[in-house]
Design an enzyme around this catalytic site. Structure first.
Site, PDB file in Angstrom:
ATOM      1  N   ARG A  47       0.805  -1.222   0.000  1.00  0.00           N
ATOM      2  CA  ARG A  47       0.000   0.000   0.000  1.00  0.00           C
ATOM      3  C   ARG A  47       0.841   1.276   0.000  1.00  0.00           C
ATOM      4  O   ARG A  47       0.395   2.305  -0.464  1.00  0.00           O
ATOM      5  CB  ARG A  47      -0.881  -0.012   1.247  1.00  0.00           C
ATOM      6  CG  ARG A  47      -2.261   0.504   0.997  1.00  0.00           C
ATOM      7  CD  ARG A  47      -3.085   0.469   2.248  1.00  0.00           C
ATOM      8  NE  ARG A  47      -2.576  -0.505   3.192  1.00  0.00           N
ATOM      9  CZ  ARG A  47      -3.311  -1.390   3.829  1.00  0.00           C
ATOM     10  NH1 ARG A  47      -4.593  -1.443   3.597  1.00  0.00           N
ATOM     11  NH2 ARG A  47      -2.787  -2.221   4.701  1.00  0.00           N
ATOM     12  N   LYS A 150      -1.477 -19.884   6.572  1.00  0.00           N
ATOM     13  CA  LYS A 150      -2.419 -20.214   7.625  1.00  0.00           C
ATOM     14  C   LYS A 150      -2.714 -18.967   8.467  1.00  0.00           C
ATOM     15  O   LYS A 150      -1.916 -18.038   8.400  1.00  0.00           O
ATOM     16  CB  LYS A 150      -1.855 -21.346   8.500  1.00  0.00           C
ATOM     17  CG  LYS A 150      -0.404 -21.111   8.888  1.00  0.00           C
ATOM     18  CD  LYS A 150      -0.084 -20.965  10.341  1.00  0.00           C
ATOM     19  CE  LYS A 150      -0.765 -19.927  11.116  1.00  0.00           C
ATOM     20  NZ  LYS A 150       0.034 -18.882  11.716  1.00  0.00           N
ATOM     21  N   HIS A 180       4.485 -23.537   7.686  1.00  0.00           N
ATOM     22  CA  HIS A 180       5.943 -23.565   7.561  1.00  0.00           C
ATOM     23  C   HIS A 180       6.599 -24.583   8.501  1.00  0.00           C
ATOM     24  O   HIS A 180       7.750 -24.948   8.315  1.00  0.00           O
ATOM     25  CB  HIS A 180       6.552 -22.168   7.728  1.00  0.00           C
ATOM     26  CG  HIS A 180       6.599 -21.648   9.130  1.00  0.00           C
ATOM     27  ND1 HIS A 180       5.544 -21.041   9.728  1.00  0.00           N
ATOM     28  CD2 HIS A 180       7.600 -21.640  10.045  1.00  0.00           C
ATOM     29  CE1 HIS A 180       5.888 -20.682  10.952  1.00  0.00           C
ATOM     30  NE2 HIS A 180       7.135 -21.028  11.180  1.00  0.00           N
ATOM     31  N   LYS A 184      10.378 -27.629   8.511  1.00  0.00           N
ATOM     32  CA  LYS A 184      11.439 -27.689   9.532  1.00  0.00           C
ATOM     33  C   LYS A 184      12.112 -29.057   9.517  1.00  0.00           C
ATOM     34  O   LYS A 184      11.448 -30.075   9.385  1.00  0.00           O
ATOM     35  CB  LYS A 184      10.848 -27.414  10.920  1.00  0.00           C
ATOM     36  CG  LYS A 184      10.273 -26.009  11.018  1.00  0.00           C
ATOM     37  CD  LYS A 184      10.222 -25.508  12.437  1.00  0.00           C
ATOM     38  CE  LYS A 184       9.606 -24.124  12.433  1.00  0.00           C
ATOM     39  NZ  LYS A 184      10.228 -23.183  13.322  1.00  0.00           N
ATOM     40  N   ASP A 237      -3.979 -19.337  15.653  1.00  0.00           N
ATOM     41  CA  ASP A 237      -2.687 -18.942  15.096  1.00  0.00           C
ATOM     42  C   ASP A 237      -1.677 -20.093  15.119  1.00  0.00           C
ATOM     43  O   ASP A 237      -0.873 -20.232  14.200  1.00  0.00           O
ATOM     44  CB  ASP A 237      -2.144 -17.743  15.890  1.00  0.00           C
ATOM     45  CG  ASP A 237      -0.861 -17.190  15.295  1.00  0.00           C
ATOM     46  OD1 ASP A 237      -0.838 -16.945  14.080  1.00  0.00           O
ATOM     47  OD2 ASP A 237       0.118 -17.001  16.049  1.00  0.00           O
ATOM     48  N   HIS A 242       0.112 -25.517  13.312  1.00  0.00           N
ATOM     49  CA  HIS A 242       1.452 -26.047  13.598  1.00  0.00           C
ATOM     50  C   HIS A 242       1.408 -27.199  14.608  1.00  0.00           C
ATOM     51  O   HIS A 242       2.005 -28.253  14.392  1.00  0.00           O
ATOM     52  CB  HIS A 242       2.366 -24.952  14.163  1.00  0.00           C
ATOM     53  CG  HIS A 242       2.502 -23.747  13.275  1.00  0.00           C
ATOM     54  ND1 HIS A 242       2.442 -23.817  11.912  1.00  0.00           N
ATOM     55  CD2 HIS A 242       2.700 -22.432  13.566  1.00  0.00           C
ATOM     56  CE1 HIS A 242       2.605 -22.592  11.408  1.00  0.00           C
ATOM     57  NE2 HIS A 242       2.764 -21.743  12.391  1.00  0.00           N
ATOM     58  N   LYS A 342       2.612 -16.825  23.659  1.00  0.00           N
ATOM     59  CA  LYS A 342       3.507 -15.694  23.397  1.00  0.00           C
ATOM     60  C   LYS A 342       3.952 -15.114  24.732  1.00  0.00           C
ATOM     61  O   LYS A 342       3.316 -15.331  25.750  1.00  0.00           O
ATOM     62  CB  LYS A 342       2.786 -14.623  22.579  1.00  0.00           C
ATOM     63  CG  LYS A 342       2.436 -15.109  21.182  1.00  0.00           C
ATOM     64  CD  LYS A 342       2.434 -13.997  20.178  1.00  0.00           C
ATOM     65  CE  LYS A 342       2.153 -14.501  18.780  1.00  0.00           C
ATOM     66  NZ  LYS A 342       3.295 -15.117  18.114  1.00  0.00           N
TER      67      LYS A 342
END
Ligand code: BG6
Length: 491
Positions: A47, A150, A180, A184, A237, A242, A342
């Site tokens: 943008r 995702k 992802h 790994k 998330d 994952h 987190k």
């Protein structure tokens, strides 16, 4: 598709967080390793009201920051020369016409093989897909590829709608649903560990394994991603994708052949066997919390609610722990404990397999007060390694035991998350879909977590907290079934 490399690689959201942290550094590393075809060009779509030079400066700054000592001026010059910049809003049809002009610059007509990478908020996927088909980019015109990050949808219904939207314009073999974690090393090594060692396979089941726990802990907070994260939360998330993928790799049966579809079939069988959580049992199977302020090494850390862009009274979870059972012959009654969060104490990603206690405590009477069971530990962070904890006699008088560790690590250097993207981006460019998700995997994974989502959506007025920089809420331990089970916070 593999033989016709793409001529263009378009990154939607080129100035966003994902591009900055993962895509651009990984693409740079592919350049550094001479893995990019000479004719491949990139288009950064974003943008910001920039010209090519401003983009180039931004790209340089991002790569210097992310790659530190690995940054090389001569590689950067080569890499940056591949880029064009297209300015535009994702909703603005005119921006797609500018994109079209850029795509047809080198020769008249648009080349038939372009990668479109949607490194944007999932809510914007449908718009971009529609706009692309409006300017004539779809299955009818070439063999373009579309890469979707995702979380694929917000729940099972929206995932189906998104899939139907994609299929209106693209064939399945053009769609790359990326997770992802599948790129790994540890994940791929898990297959080798399980299926290339006859020593392991006979004990990999309910007769010997007490439980499995999988942790993905991050010290970072939500950073600048609240716009997406506050509407998603840790369950969508990290856990739905994952963590669920890791669970399937631990639990799956050996496939008949090592082929993409055979592997996915086995993963889907695992997901289908996960026992559905009844609505009235969600609280005993899942726990959520949000980080409050805290500190690490004397440094004060803000609470989630004080992060930029987070809604004032948000009850979005930044930590989730959940317990699942797989109802099949191999795993019946073995709990799988998953957790992620987190602003936790460390960067720590571990698959830990805990074995049962020996049937008789022989050495108890001989002096050993307590014997820990065996563990197999497969770590991804802070380093990639593989350990097996066994008991041995302590040298000297007496019959004391101590833990000795078999170190089966195949690499000592710290792993970087860019490696996963490097592998997967190369696969996208080469058209290899083996490490990408099939829709039924995504759908079954949503089916597993949907009862939790539904239950939590009904009680949005309160959420427990944990101090930033800690190992998460203590209550997460209530998912365990016995006193001798605990979250393993070290390798
Ligand atoms: C992403 C999540 O998929 O994975 C992020 O959206 C998370 O919230 C990241 O930080 C973690 O990936 P890795 O490879 O750093 O463990």
């Amino acid at each position: 598709m593999a033989d016709i490399g793409p001529c263009y690689f378009v990154i939607f959201g080129a100035t966003g967080n994902l591009a900055r942290r993962k895509l651009l550094p990984a693409l740079y590393q592919l350049e550094a390793a001479d893995q990019l075809h000479a004719d491949l060009r990139f288009i950064a779509f974003a943008r910001r009201d920039w010209q090519a030079q401003a983009w180039r400066e931004h790209l340089g700054a991002v790569l210097r920051e992310q790659l530190a000592a690995d940054f090389r001026d001569e590689i950067f010059a080569r890499f940056a020369d591949r880029f064009d910049f297209v300015q535009g809003d994702l909703r603005e049809p005119e921006a797609y016409r500018r994109l079209m002009d850029e795509l047809s610059k080198p020769r008249p007509g648009v080349c038939e093989n372009i990668v479109f990478y949607l490194a944007i908020a999932p809510a914007e996927f449908p718009e971009v897909i529609e706009q692309l088909s409006r300017i004539g980019i779809s299955r009818a015109h070439g063999r373009h590829r579309i890469v979707v990050e995702k979380p694929f949808g917000q729940d099972i219904e929206s995932a189906r709608a998104l899939n139907a939207g994609l299929h209106r314009h693209f064939d399945e073999d053009q769609i790359f649903r990326i997770d992802h974690y599948l790129g790994k090393e540890t994940v791929q090594n898990l297959l080798v560990f399980r299926f290339a060692n006859t020593l392991i396979e006979p004990i990999w089941n309910r007769n010997y394994i007490d439980h499995v726990q999988i942790t993905l802990a991050e010290p970072e907070g939500v950073g600048s991603r609240a716009g997406y994260y506050d509407g998603a939360g840790a369950l969508r998330d990290m856990l739905q994708n994952h963590l669920m993928q890791l669970l399937t790799f631990v639990a799956m049966e050996p496939p008949a052949i090592l082929d993409a579809d055979a592997l996915r079939d086995e993963k889907v069988k695992v997901l289908r066997s996960i026992r559905p959580i009844p609505p009235d049992a969600v609280d005993s199977h899942a726990y959520r919390a949000q980080y409050a302020s805290g500190q690490v090494g004397g440094k004060a850390l803000a609470a989630y609610l004080a992060e930029p862009g987070v809604a004032a009274r948000s009850t979005t979870e930044t930590f989730v722990a959940a317990k699942f059972y797989i109802d099949n012959w191999r795993w019946r009654s073995v709990p799988f404990f998953l957790r992620t969060g987190k602003r936790l104490a460390e960067s720590y990603a571990l698959i830990a397999i805990r074995f049962r206690h020996p049937p008789q405590l022989l050495f108890h009477e001989a002096g050993a007060a307590h014997i820990d069971p065996n563990w197999i530990l497969l770590s991804m962070q802070p380093m990639e390694c593989m350990h097996i904890d066994l008991h041995a006699k302590e040298p000297g008088l007496g019959m004391n035991t101590r833990i000795v560790r078999l170190n089966a690590s195949y690499r000592q250097a710290p792993s970087t998350t860019m490696e996963a993207y490097k592998t997967l981006l190369l696969d996208v460019i080469e058209g290899d879909r083996s490490l990408f998700l099939r829709f039924d995997e995504v759908e079954w994974a949503w089916r597993v977590v949907d009862p939790i989502l539904r239950h939590w959506s009904r009680s949005r007025d309160y959420i427990a907290t944990y101090p930033a920089g800690s190992w998460g809420p203590r209550e997460a331990a209530r998912l365990f079934e016995r006193d001798d089970q605990y979250w393993r916070n070290e390798i």
